[in-house]
Design an enzyme around this catalytic site. Structure first.
Site, PDB file in Angstrom:
ATOM      1  N   LYS A 110       0.833  -1.198   0.000  1.00  8.54           N
ATOM      2  CA  LYS A 110       0.000   0.000   0.000  1.00  8.54           C
ATOM      3  C   LYS A 110       0.870   1.252   0.000  1.00  8.54           C
ATOM      4  O   LYS A 110       0.636   2.195  -0.774  1.00  8.54           O
ATOM      5  CB  LYS A 110      -0.911  -0.024   1.231  1.00  8.54           C
ATOM      6  CG  LYS A 110      -2.167   0.782   1.087  1.00  8.54           C
ATOM      7  CD  LYS A 110      -3.058   0.643   2.327  1.00  8.54           C
ATOM      8  CE  LYS A 110      -3.831  -0.668   2.336  1.00  8.54           C
ATOM      9  NZ  LYS A 110      -4.534  -0.887   3.622  1.00  8.54           N
TER      10      LYS A 110
ATOM     11  N   ARG B  97      -2.983   3.214   8.386  1.00 10.59           N
ATOM     12  CA  ARG B  97      -3.297   2.009   7.597  1.00 10.59           C
ATOM     13  C   ARG B  97      -2.120   1.054   7.572  1.00 10.59           C
ATOM     14  O   ARG B  97      -1.001   1.447   7.275  1.00 10.59           O
ATOM     15  CB  ARG B  97      -3.632   2.410   6.150  1.00 10.59           C
ATOM     16  CG  ARG B  97      -4.502   3.641   6.064  1.00 10.59           C
ATOM     17  CD  ARG B  97      -4.514   4.253   4.680  1.00 10.59           C
ATOM     18  NE  ARG B  97      -5.180   3.443   3.679  1.00 10.59           N
ATOM     19  CZ  ARG B  97      -5.193   3.754   2.388  1.00 10.59           C
ATOM     20  NH1 ARG B  97      -4.538   4.825   1.947  1.00 10.59           N
ATOM     21  NH2 ARG B  97      -5.820   2.984   1.534  1.00 10.59           N
TER      22      ARG B  97
ATOM     23  N   GLY C 101      -6.033 -10.792   8.556  1.00 10.09           N
ATOM     24  CA  GLY C 101      -5.681 -11.157   9.925  1.00 10.09           C
ATOM     25  C   GLY C 101      -4.884 -10.075  10.608  1.00 10.09           C
ATOM     26  O   GLY C 101      -4.747 -10.067  11.823  1.00 10.09           O
TER      27      GLY C 101
ATOM     28  N   MET D   1      -4.265  -6.055  11.671  1.00  9.08           N
ATOM     29  CA  MET D   1      -5.089  -4.902  11.941  1.00  9.08           C
ATOM     30  C   MET D   1      -5.072  -4.017  10.712  1.00  9.08           C
ATOM     31  O   MET D   1      -4.024  -3.802  10.104  1.00  9.08           O
ATOM     32  CB  MET D   1      -4.506  -4.132  13.117  1.00  9.08           C
ATOM     33  CG  MET D   1      -4.638  -4.915  14.404  1.00  9.08           C
ATOM     34  SD  MET D   1      -6.369  -5.323  14.689  1.00  9.08           S
ATOM     35  CE  MET D   1      -6.248  -6.176  16.234  1.00  9.08           C
TER      36      MET D   1
ATOM     37  N   ARG E 253      -3.100  -1.195  -6.751  1.00  5.30           N
ATOM     38  CA  ARG E 253      -2.329  -2.450  -6.765  1.00  5.30           C
ATOM     39  C   ARG E 253      -2.663  -3.186  -8.059  1.00  5.30           C
ATOM     40  O   ARG E 253      -3.642  -2.844  -8.733  1.00  5.30           O
ATOM     41  CB  ARG E 253      -2.666  -3.309  -5.555  1.00  5.30           C
ATOM     42  CG  ARG E 253      -4.125  -3.674  -5.502  1.00  5.30           C
ATOM     43  CD  ARG E 253      -4.465  -4.408  -4.226  1.00  5.30           C
ATOM     44  NE  ARG E 253      -5.909  -4.458  -4.085  1.00  5.30           N
ATOM     45  CZ  ARG E 253      -6.551  -4.676  -2.960  1.00  5.30           C
ATOM     46  NH1 ARG E 253      -5.891  -4.874  -1.856  1.00  5.30           N
ATOM     47  NH2 ARG E 253      -7.862  -4.714  -2.921  1.00  5.30           N
TER      48      ARG E 253
ATOM     49  N   HIS F  61      -7.146 -47.089 -14.409  1.00  6.71           N
ATOM     50  CA  HIS F  61      -7.371 -47.256 -15.840  1.00  6.71           C
ATOM     51  C   HIS F  61      -8.349 -46.199 -16.349  1.00  6.71           C
ATOM     52  O   HIS F  61      -8.104 -45.521 -17.349  1.00  6.71           O
ATOM     53  CB  HIS F  61      -7.913 -48.659 -16.104  1.00  6.71           C
ATOM     54  CG  HIS F  61      -8.288 -48.916 -17.541  1.00  6.71           C
ATOM     55  ND1 HIS F  61      -9.586 -48.768 -17.992  1.00  6.71           N
ATOM     56  CD2 HIS F  61      -7.541 -49.248 -18.609  1.00  6.71           C
ATOM     57  CE1 HIS F  61      -9.626 -49.029 -19.278  1.00  6.71           C
ATOM     58  NE2 HIS F  61      -8.389 -49.323 -19.691  1.00  6.71           N
TER      59      HIS F  61
ATOM     60  N   SER G  33      12.503 -41.613 -28.036  1.00  7.57           N
ATOM     61  CA  SER G  33      11.395 -40.940 -27.356  1.00  7.57           C
ATOM     62  C   SER G  33      11.335 -41.501 -25.945  1.00  7.57           C
ATOM     63  O   SER G  33      11.150 -42.703 -25.754  1.00  7.57           O
ATOM     64  CB  SER G  33      10.092 -41.197 -28.099  1.00  7.57           C
ATOM     65  OG  SER G  33       9.031 -40.595 -27.404  1.00  7.57           O
TER      66      SER G  33
ATOM     67  N   CYS H 244       7.375 -38.907 -24.486  1.00  2.00           N
ATOM     68  CA  CYS H 244       5.959 -39.166 -24.744  1.00  2.00           C
ATOM     69  C   CYS H 244       5.253 -39.711 -23.517  1.00  2.00           C
ATOM     70  O   CYS H 244       4.100 -40.100 -23.567  1.00  2.00           O
ATOM     71  CB  CYS H 244       5.783 -40.099 -25.936  1.00  2.00           C
ATOM     72  SG  CYS H 244       6.509 -41.712 -25.684  1.00  2.00           S
TER      73      CYS H 244
ATOM     74  N   TYR I 225      11.258 -32.229 -28.820  1.00  3.97           N
ATOM     75  CA  TYR I 225       9.822 -32.041 -28.633  1.00  3.97           C
ATOM     76  C   TYR I 225       9.340 -32.743 -27.369  1.00  3.97           C
ATOM     77  O   TYR I 225      10.004 -33.646 -26.860  1.00  3.97           O
ATOM     78  CB  TYR I 225       9.037 -32.556 -29.839  1.00  3.97           C
ATOM     79  CG  TYR I 225       9.080 -34.049 -30.026  1.00  3.97           C
ATOM     80  CD1 TYR I 225       8.153 -34.878 -29.406  1.00  3.97           C
ATOM     81  CD2 TYR I 225      10.058 -34.641 -30.824  1.00  3.97           C
ATOM     82  CE1 TYR I 225       8.203 -36.244 -29.563  1.00  3.97           C
ATOM     83  CE2 TYR I 225      10.119 -36.010 -30.988  1.00  3.97           C
ATOM     84  CZ  TYR I 225       9.185 -36.813 -30.352  1.00  3.97           C
ATOM     85  OH  TYR I 225       9.229 -38.165 -30.496  1.00  3.97           O
TER      86      TYR I 225
END
Ligand code: ADP
Ligand code: MG
Ligand code: MG
Length: 946
Positions: A27, A97, A106, A108, A352, A468, A825, A893, A913
């Site tokens: 803030k 603040r 939680g 103040m 913010r 499965h 792979s 894969c 890949y």
């Protein structure tokens, strides 16, 4: 007087470094930034988080110089505002603040109107000529100050609810004056509240309410400081793993009060620079005329949409629109802000980064790139890959509040409505008639696969995320809830019970795979909605990424979906799935059960055209892209009926034969018992005759023999440990006809596709290879069939031969294997099982949860790739393989291929890949981009050592 090294605790909004949220809190940093970029913030200053920490470390004592500094900064405030702190003639009021680096419930929060006492209140009344306003401000202050500065916090009642003594008094006065809302209270009534609050404070603290504004200020700062170590704040930090590196201590912001409740030219509101629901580039928010800050959220009056401010206060609206650009230009993120208008003048009180839903985040990110506010890469980094999941599936309308009937495991995301069906054949029949089906089973088996194809969703009462049902449903992109243990399924009665509720076959239910829930009846749902801007973001992602994203797709439908989602190839096409379809399974069984190679070949030849047709269709879908086809992988007995099942049938047939024998005697027996019986049941004789004909033809014995043969064969094929048994290439070598058939189907399909001018690129993948010799054995057979098909079709067929790397030894021997294999792979599922010597189902059901809670293994390695072990083997295989064959193409894969973390790892070790299920492709593409952007930013090398 102050030395250069003197610890400094306060920063005026003009001075503080707005990028230092750790020191100033979120803030405070925002207030400093806004002040410095020329936005109208009421004058104020920040007391740093360091002051808070020193205070706590000293045993709740203010650091020595803090009081002096606060005095200095208050004086500066007085100068800036021309008001005096505690001066009845021109009272300076402030808000106090709290605010740490992360917002944290939680702690103040905020005291408004600090500086009010009996004298300054009178002064304010004289100034504003508005007693009601002043009394209202006074009672608000007393309540907030009583709580934060004096610790008069709500207490638990014996009934377990929280009771706020201030609220209670306030309600009593409201009742007395018959007021429904606060605004109906007169100045006198509010003055009565003020008096009662002061009395309460005296009762509670034993001392009169402190009239001295300085005492008020220091008590308030102290209260905020202490709240950092308050139980709720500490619990919150623990629960969300907020470490001191992320947020340490709270700052305190002292800000001159401005009043939105000074008449109809005053207002207060909250806003977003863009619509957080749709992402539209338009001011969005709420405001209330003649109200103070908290009233907007408190819901006392219904706020009005911000766009109406254009009519109410056109000048201010223009100013806000300008401010929107100033804020976004500075922060380059959508902002969420608070403002107050005091008698026609706008003040900003907070800003913010705005929290948005995934749709809005995509739109605003893409828009901001086009507006030149951010780069493509910055836009991409805003989008967490996993977030994209929600775009890809239908979902239950979040506004619907119906209670689920049962809850299970969210095994595969998405939602579906359909009729409950308890077996796969019935599901297929009804599915063929166009019915929507929810296949509901205790658990599923490979032979239920046709039911999966027919169903909209799958529900099981047993099994977890790796059952499965879960794995197959995920692969198909269908929603699945597994392990809904409250569900008692009875196949014989064709019903399921949950508590007292009975669901019959054909009843409509709604399945929520994303949330692991299911409901009775049809619950309204929302269709998947791809944000318009996603395609563009995805293009940027592909441009940014190095590693490609391919798909695991077994069927033409999946291939089409994969391509739609942007797959650059198929990394795994599992041929065994094709054999599980109802019309093929019997052929497959016969092939496996064949006693001789010749017989096996005959059955195989019947399967070739079917398999070929699948391949042709997949090639069509993937025209121009590689299709990696894996030859048969699982142990053969997976296609066969179970031994128990067969034993039952054999026994039934034997009994049947006995009955036949008995029936043959029956007419004679009956005649003895009652000569007239044939009159009533003449058919018995006929039946008996028919049975004996049946027997005469030897059919009874034949059936029995058949079943007995199958049983014998299944017994022969049964293995102690099938997953480590005769499967994959081993099976291909033991029963060469099977692989020959598949290879032939692949080449013929390629030839057919080529004739259609489709650029078919088959890559044949051999599973479960542990030594180069296996490939050396397979290769000439491939070449022979290749030549034969080329000749027969008179075409040139290009292809690649490669291997799955899923056995630890294959990783170790990768250099030699790459002499034969043209691509690798990684099958990380099997590789993980082998590396850990864990069988997956046993691990996940039995001991992995214990390993997790005991802190022995942090993650389930089947879900999160084990980079240190499995990953080490992979990296070795990559390096060794490329030493032999520098252009060796390497992918992954296994199921890990769609996990953002694994994608990043695969990128780092230089894979070409990742291949994942079609539904996860957008996620993997985004992850691939993130991996590259992070690498470029972090300057990490290509194959960073582990
Ligand atoms: P929160 O973190 O709960 O939003 P804030 O510190 O922002 O707490 O304040 C609570 C309310 O009081 C907000 O509506 C805010 O705009 C308002 N507020 C805070 N300081 C002032 C001030 N100096 N003048 C007017 N309103 C204020
Ligand atoms: Mg606020
Ligand atoms: Mg495998």
């Amino acid at each position: 007087m102050a030395k250069a090294t003197k610890q400094r605790y306060c920063y005026a909004f003009e001075e503080g470094d707005g990028t230092n949220k750790k020191l100033l809190g979120g803030k405070g940093a925002g207030l400093c930034t806004m002040t410095q970029i020329g936005l109208p913030v009421p004058p104020g200053y920040v007391i740093t988080t360091e002051a808070n920490i020193e205070f706590l470390e000293a045993g709740d004592k203010f650091p020595t110089d803090l009081m002096d500094e606060v005095h200095e900064y208050m004086e500066a405030l007085e100068k800036k505002t021309g008001k005096g702190f505690g001066d009845p003639a021109k009272p300076l009021l402030v808000s106090v603040r709290s605010g740490s680096a992360l917002s944290m419930p939680g702690m103040m929060d905020t005291i408004l109107n600090l500086g009010l006492n009996d004298e300054t209140a009178q002064g304010m009344i004289a100034l504003t000529k508005n007693e009601r306003f002043v009394q209202d401000a006074y009672r608000r202050f007393l309540q907030l100050f009583g709580k934060i500065g004096l610790g008069i916090v709500p207490v638990k009642t014996p009934e377990g609810t929280e009771e706020d003594k201030f609220d209670k008094i306030f309600e009593e006065v409201k009742k007395k004056y018959n007021a429904h809302v606060d605004t109906e209270l007169s100045a006198e009534a509010l003055a009565e509240v003020v008096q009662k609050f002061k009395d309460l404070i005296k009762r509670q603290t034993g001392k009169p309410f402190p009239q001295d504004p300085w005492a008020q200020l220091f008590l308030s700062v102290e209260g905020v400081f202490k709240s950092w170590e308050g139980k709720r704040a500490v619990d919150y930090r623990r629960q969300f793993n907020i470490t001191p590196e992320m947020a340490y201590g709270t700052a305190v912001n002292i800000c001159t009060m401005v009043f939105g409740n000074m008449g109809n030219d005053s207002a207060t509101g909250v806003g977003f620079t863009r619509d957080p629901g749709t992402g539209e580039n338009k001011l969005y928010g709420d405001y209330l005329i003649n109200a103070q800050g908290e009233d907007v959220v408190a819901g006392i009056r219904t706020p009005r949409p911000l766009k109406e401010l254009r009519i109410d206060m056109p000048g201010i609206f223009k100013e806000l629109e300008k401010m929107h650009h100033t804020l976004e230009k500075h922060y380059r993120e959508v902002q969420d802000f608070e403002f107050t208008i005091e008698q026609g003048k706008l003040y900003m009180l907070q800003t913010r980064n705005g929290k948005m839903n995934a749709w809005a985040l995509c739109k605003t990110s893409a828009d901001m790139v086009k507006e030149g506010l951010i780069t493509e890469e910055e836009a991409l980094l805003r989008i967490e890959p996993d977030m994209l999941e929600q775009f890809l599936h239908r979902r239950i309308d979040p506004d619907i509040k119906q209670e689920p009937l049962a809850v299970g495991i969210s095994a595969s995301p998405g939602a579906a409505i359909g009729k409950v069906v308890f077996d796969a054949d019935q599901a297929e029949r009804m599915g063929n008639q166009g019915e929507k089906i929810i296949l509901t089973r205790i658990e599923t088996k490979p032979e239920d696969i046709h039911g999966f194809f027919a169903a909209q969703g799958i529900l099981t009462s047993r099994g977890g995320k790796t059952s499965h049902a879960a794995v197959v449903a995920r692969g198909m992109g269908k929603p699945c809830v597994s392990g809904a243990e409250g569900l008692d399924i009875n196949y014989d009665l064709k019903e399921a019970r949950v508590g007292g509720v009975v669901i019959k076959e054909g009843d409509i239910v709604t399945l929520d795979g994303t949330g692991g829930r299911f409901f009775v009846g049809a619950v309204p749902m929302l269709d998947p909605e791809l944000p318009k801007d996603l395609a563009e973001l995805m293009e940027w992602a592909d441009k940014a990424a190095r590693i490609e994203v391919w798909a695991n797709a077994d069927t033409p439908d999946m291939a089409i979906k994969a391509r739609q989602h942007g797959a650059k190839g198929i990394g795994l096409c599992r041929t065994e799935r094709m054999f599980n379809e109802a019309d093929r399974l019997p052929l497959m069984r016969n092939m496996i059960l064949a006693d001789t190679p010749e017989e096996r070949k005959r059955w195989a030849e019947k399967l070739t055209p079917m398999q070929r047709q699948d391949f042709v269709e997949i090639f069509r879908a993937m025209d121009g892209l590689p299709v990696t086809i894996r030859l048969l992988d699982p142990p053969l007995h997976e296609f066969l009926p179970s031994i128990e099942e067969l034993l039952n049938e054999v026994n039934r047939l034997k009994e049947f034969n006995q009955i036949l024998n008995a029936l043959e005697q029956l007419p004679g027996t009956l005649a003895i018992l009652d000569p007239d019986l044939h009159k009533y049941v003449p058919s018995i004789e006929t039946v008996a005759r028919e049975f004996s004909e049946f027997k005469a033809k030897g059919l009874d014995q034949k059936l029995l023999k058949q079943k007995e043969t199958v049983l014998r064969r299944v017994r022969v094929l049964t293995e102690y440990n099938p997953m480590l048994g005769n499967r994959g290439v081993r099976c291909g070598i033991s029963f060469p006809e099977i692989y020959d058939m598949q290879i032939q189907a692949i080449f013929e399909a390629t030839a057919i596709a080529l004739r259609e001018k489709i650029d078919a690129r088959a890559e044949i993948m051999i599973p479960n290879v542990c030594t180069r010799q296996e490939l050396v054995w397979v290769k000439p057979r491939v070449e022979k069939i290749h030549k034969e098909v080329e000749k027969r079709f008179n075409v040139k067929i290009k292809y690649k031969l490669g291997t799955m790397v899923e056995i630890a030894r294959a990783c170790v021997r990768a250099a030699r294997i790459a002499e034969v294999a043209e691509f690798f792979s990684f099958g990380t599922n099997d590789l993980t099982q082998g590396t850990f010597s864990f069988s997956r189902e046993d691990a996940e059901n039995k001991f992995l949860p214990i390993y997790n809670t005991e802190g022995i293994l942090r993650h389930n390695p089947f879900e999160i790739l084990d980079e240190l072990g499995v990953g080490w083997l992979m990296q070795h295989a990559v390096q060794a393989g490329r030493q032999t064959r520098p252009d060796l193409k390497i992918g992954i894969c296994g199921e890990h291929g769609g996990q953002p973390q694994a994608v990043e790892f695969c990128h780092r070790i230089g894979l070409n890949y990742v291949s994942c299920s079609p539904m996860r492709i957008p996620i993997a593409r985004m992850a691939a981009a993130h991996a590259m952007i992070k690498e470029t930013k972090g300057g990490a090398g290509r194959s960073k050592s582990l």
